[in-house]
Design a protein around this motif. Structure first.
Motif, PDB file in Angstrom:
ATOM      1  N   VAL A 175       0.898  -1.335   0.087  1.00 26.82           N
ATOM      2  CA  VAL A 175      -0.227   0.041   0.486  1.00 26.82           C
ATOM      3  C   VAL A 175       1.099   1.730  -0.083  1.00 26.82           C
ATOM      4  CG1 VAL A 175      -1.477   1.975   1.198  1.00 26.82           C
ATOM      5  CG2 VAL A 175      -1.685  -1.291   1.438  1.00 26.82           C
ATOM      6  N   GLY A 176       1.236   1.361  -0.989  1.00 31.37           N
ATOM      7  CA  GLY A 176       2.276   2.998  -0.752  1.00 31.37           C
ATOM      8  C   GLY A 176       3.387   2.097  -1.444  1.00 31.37           C
ATOM      9  N   ASN A 177       3.656   3.207  -0.229  1.00 27.12           N
ATOM     10  CA  ASN A 177       5.437   2.526  -0.284  1.00 27.12           C
ATOM     11  C   ASN A 177       5.970   1.420   0.938  1.00 27.12           C
ATOM     12  OD1 ASN A 177       6.779   4.064  -2.699  1.00 27.12           O
ATOM     13  ND2 ASN A 177       7.026   5.239  -1.321  1.00 27.12           N
ATOM     14  N   ALA A 178       4.513   0.778   1.604  1.00 32.21           N
ATOM     15  CA  ALA A 178       4.666   0.378   3.138  1.00 32.21           C
ATOM     16  C   ALA A 178       3.683  -1.089   2.710  1.00 32.21           C
ATOM     17  CB  ALA A 178       4.227   1.061   3.950  1.00 32.21           C
ATOM     18  N   PRO A 179       4.550  -2.019   2.853  1.00 34.39           N
ATOM     19  CA  PRO A 179       3.116  -3.478   3.882  1.00 34.39           C
ATOM     20  C   PRO A 179       1.862  -3.257   3.990  1.00 34.39           C
ATOM     21  CG  PRO A 179       5.434  -3.357   4.770  1.00 34.39           C
ATOM     22  CD  PRO A 179       5.140  -2.239   4.377  1.00 34.39           C
ATOM     23  N   SER A 180       1.150  -3.758   3.974  1.00 37.67           N
ATOM     24  CA  SER A 180       0.069  -4.226   4.805  1.00 37.67           C
ATOM     25  C   SER A 180       0.020  -5.674   5.225  1.00 37.67           C
ATOM     26  CB  SER A 180      -1.459  -3.777   3.542  1.00 37.67           C
ATOM     27  OG  SER A 180      -2.447  -3.642   5.030  1.00 37.67           O
ATOM     28  N   VAL A 181      -0.044  -5.868   6.142  1.00 37.99           N
ATOM     29  CA  VAL A 181      -0.534  -7.136   6.238  1.00 37.99           C
ATOM     30  C   VAL A 181      -1.513  -7.919   7.189  1.00 37.99           C
ATOM     31  CG1 VAL A 181       1.753  -6.735   6.534  1.00 37.99           C
ATOM     32  CG2 VAL A 181       0.609  -7.187   9.323  1.00 37.99           C
ATOM     33  N   PHE A 182      -1.374  -9.357   6.759  1.00 40.02           N
ATOM     34  CA  PHE A 182      -2.261 -10.124   7.255  1.00 40.02           C
ATOM     35  C   PHE A 182      -2.013 -11.400   8.002  1.00 40.02           C
ATOM     36  CE2 PHE A 182      -5.972 -13.165   7.361  1.00 40.02           C
ATOM     37  CZ  PHE A 182      -6.551 -12.269   8.155  1.00 40.02           C
ATOM     38  N   PRO A 183      -2.837 -12.068   9.263  1.00 38.73           N
ATOM     39  CA  PRO A 183      -3.751 -11.273  10.167  1.00 38.73           C
ATOM     40  C   PRO A 183      -2.854  -9.724  11.205  1.00 38.73           C
ATOM     41  CG  PRO A 183      -2.934 -13.106  10.861  1.00 38.73           C
ATOM     42  CD  PRO A 183      -2.260 -12.501   9.717  1.00 38.73           C
ATOM     43  N   PRO A 184      -3.850  -8.955  10.530  1.00 38.02           N
ATOM     44  CA  PRO A 184      -3.646  -7.243  11.133  1.00 38.02           C
ATOM     45  C   PRO A 184      -3.223  -6.926  12.412  1.00 38.02           C
ATOM     46  CG  PRO A 184      -6.184  -7.474  11.125  1.00 38.02           C
ATOM     47  CD  PRO A 184      -5.777  -8.725  10.654  1.00 38.02           C
ATOM     48  N   SER A 185      -3.501  -7.962  13.192  1.00 34.02           N
ATOM     49  CA  SER A 185      -2.719  -7.263  14.519  1.00 34.02           C
ATOM     50  C   SER A 185      -1.250  -7.846  14.378  1.00 34.02           C
ATOM     51  CB  SER A 185      -3.076  -9.151  15.473  1.00 34.02           C
ATOM     52  OG  SER A 185      -2.498 -10.345  14.970  1.00 34.02           O
ATOM     53  N   PHE A 186      -0.446  -8.434  13.439  1.00 34.15           N
ATOM     54  CA  PHE A 186       0.839  -7.845  13.441  1.00 34.15           C
ATOM     55  C   PHE A 186       1.484  -6.828  12.749  1.00 34.15           C
ATOM     56  CE2 PHE A 186       0.888 -12.361  12.904  1.00 34.15           C
ATOM     57  CZ  PHE A 186       1.703 -13.177  13.753  1.00 34.15           C
ATOM     58  N   GLN A 187      -0.032  -5.381  12.185  1.00 36.37           N
ATOM     59  CA  GLN A 187       0.809  -4.604  12.076  1.00 36.37           C
ATOM     60  C   GLN A 187       1.554  -3.784  12.749  1.00 36.37           C
ATOM     61  OE1 GLN A 187      -0.383  -4.396   8.377  1.00 36.37           O
ATOM     62  NE2 GLN A 187       1.046  -2.538   8.505  1.00 36.37           N
ATOM     63  N   GLN A 188       1.465  -3.456  14.032  1.00 35.23           N
ATOM     64  CA  GLN A 188       1.809  -3.188  14.490  1.00 35.23           C
ATOM     65  C   GLN A 188       3.206  -3.581  14.898  1.00 35.23           C
ATOM     66  OE1 GLN A 188       0.099  -3.435  18.042  1.00 35.23           O
ATOM     67  NE2 GLN A 188      -0.290  -5.387  19.004  1.00 35.23           N
ATOM     68  N   GLN A 189       3.567  -4.626  14.539  1.00 30.46           N
ATOM     69  CA  GLN A 189       5.373  -5.710  14.308  1.00 30.46           C
ATOM     70  C   GLN A 189       6.369  -5.407  13.016  1.00 30.46           C
ATOM     71  OE1 GLN A 189       3.362  -8.641  16.391  1.00 30.46           O
ATOM     72  NE2 GLN A 189       5.289  -8.899  17.280  1.00 30.46           N
ATOM     73  N   VAL A 190       5.892  -4.125  11.925  1.00 28.12           N
ATOM     74  CA  VAL A 190       6.190  -3.961  10.933  1.00 28.12           C
ATOM     75  C   VAL A 190       6.904  -2.443  10.936  1.00 28.12           C
ATOM     76  CG1 VAL A 190       5.586  -2.911   8.663  1.00 28.12           C
ATOM     77  CG2 VAL A 190       4.639  -5.046   9.692  1.00 28.12           C
ATOM     78  N   PHE A 191       8.533  -2.595  11.030  1.00 30.64           N
ATOM     79  CA  PHE A 191       9.123  -0.847  11.121  1.00 30.64           C
ATOM     80  C   PHE A 191       9.903  -1.407   9.832  1.00 30.64           C
ATOM     81  CE2 PHE A 191       8.632  -3.507  15.199  1.00 30.64           C
ATOM     82  CZ  PHE A 191       7.894  -2.675  16.240  1.00 30.64           C
TER      83      PHE A 191
END
Length: 430
Positions: A175-191
């Motif tokens: 999404v844009g220049n960044a990853p969108s992950v699923f399950p969404p609970s992992f999103q806060q662990q993407v840096f």
């Protein structure tokens, strides 16, 4: 009449044996294609061609030598699954007490993975207020013996577990220049990171994921996450709307079973797409059905001592997928195994399970022809490539073959091209 009947049998037998032999010219052509002076003389190569009708070996070269089979190991997993699991998955075992259900996973890989039918876990726990989970029956480690450690962030090396969810994989979209992950609970662990990486990569020791905004491509759509009981409790709670609690109790002798879904779609996906995760989980289900514990090593030992005791060469078989370099099989053992599968399944069902040249699965872009003539399981690993299955000759008859290559210094694509020349030659002569 008895003498006439005996004479007829002798004539039929004589004609069959003649029909099952290659002519001298055909034999010499194969010798030229596979023997001294050929491309295949520059590395360890083994081949066997077998007539399934007459049960005669038509040609062999180094069929007694052992090779690293890679994903052709999945034929052993297929056979074991057909014998032990029959037609259904082994999803979980459970006991109930009042408003509480206690669950032990049985290795079923289908829960929210790919497009498999729902195994019915949510329906099973719906009447209960409290869900307790135990993985005390899981004896095999997350990774198999001899797997390469640096494959840990590739989707073909997902961890094994007793009750996987989402295939033990994180899904990634750009999404844009960044990853969108699923399950969404992992999103806060993407840096974000300044490291020169092009994909989302997981930390080796934790479920922290990193990407470079300047280079991010998202071509790796799935990345394995590290399984922990605590993570499973969170993901299962989110997926079912019920709180799951981890409590590693032993499985009691008296309990109930849930057999979730049809087995054939899982076998088909494993074979056509060479899905390592499915293969490993299938062997865990086999072990659970046999011993009520998830122990791939014990399941393999049982299969070798019972249903596979008569293979011509003792296999060194250590995992379900073929990721291990410790797997070692001979071409004639692969042919003998395939013949067992061939005798078990109706022709059409067997062909549905096998990649077809130019048409389906891992052979979709290889062995192309107006009519498919190669139906076989592929196996590829660095410096190793094998093909085991059926070839359909111009006569319309099917023959079994095993074509195995190890220790070559070229790209696998070059080996496949040379193999295809041999298979076309073979198709046109039988």
């Amino acid at each position: 009449m008895r003498k006439l009947f005996t004479l007829i049998l002798l004539i039929v037998s004589f004609n069959s044996s003649l029909f099952a032999q290659l002519t001298r010219d055909q034999y010499l052509k194969l010798e030229s294609a596979l023997g001294e002076g050929s491309f295949f003389n520059g590395h360890l190569s083994g081949f066997m061609l077998y007539d399934l009708d007459s049960q005669v070996v038509l040609y062999e070269k180094n069929s007694h030598q052992r090779f690293i089979p890679a994903s052709t190991t999945k034929l052993f997993t297929l056979f074991s699954s057909l014998i032990i699991l029959n037609d259904s998955t082994q999803t979980l075992r459970y006991v109930t007490e009042g408003n509480t259900i206690k669950i032990w996973g049985s290795g079923d890989p289908s829960w929210k993975y790919k497009k498999f039918d729902d195994p019915g876990i949510a329906r099973l726990i719906a009447p209960f207020d409290k869900v307790i989970f135990s993985d005390a029956n899981m004896m095999s480690p997350a990774f198999g013996y001899g797997w390469q450690w640096d494959d840990y962030y590739y989707n073909y090396s997902a961890e094994r577990s007793s009750l996987p969810i989402y295939g033990n994989l994180l899904q990634v979209k750009k999404v844009g220049n960044a990853p969108s992950v699923f399950p969404p609970s992992f999103q806060q662990q993407v840096f974000p990171t300044n490291r020169t990486i092009r994909e989302l990569e997981r930390d080796f020791h934790s479920n922290k994921f990193y990407y470079n905004p300047n280079n991010f491509r998202a071509r790796e759509e799935f990345i394995p996450f590290i399984y922990t009981p605590e993570l499973l409790m969170k993901l299962a709670s989110d997926a079912t709307g019920k709180q799951w609690i981890y409590q590693p109790d032993s499985l009691p002798l008296i309990h109930q079973e849930l057999r979730g879904a049809a087995l054939f779609p899982i076998l088909k996906e494993m074979m056509l797409e060479s899905d390592n995760f499915l293969a490993e989980q299938l062997m865990l289900m086999v072990s659970d059905r046999l011993f009520q514990r998830l122990d791939t090593e014990r399941a393999i030992e049982y299969m070798l001592k019972t249903y596979l005791f008569d293979l011509p060469d003792q296999p060194q078989w250590v995992d379900g997928s073929g990721l291990s370099r410790h797997d070692l099989f001979t071409p004639r053992t692969m042919v003998a195994l395939f013949e067992k599968i061939y005798r078990m399944l109706p022709d059409q069902q067997l062909l549905e399970l096998l990649p077809a040249g130019g048409k389906a699965g891992t052979l979709e872009n290889s062995y192309k022809a107006e009519q498919p003539y190669v139906f076989a399981k592929t196996g590829t690993m660095s410096n190793n490539h094998s093909l085991v299955g059926l070839i359909k000759g111009k006569s319309g008859r099917f023959y079994c073959f095993a074509f195995m290559n190890s220790n070559y210094p070229w790209k696998a694509s070059e080996v496949r091209r040379e193999m295809e020349k041999v298979m076309v030659l073979l198709r046109d002569m039988i």
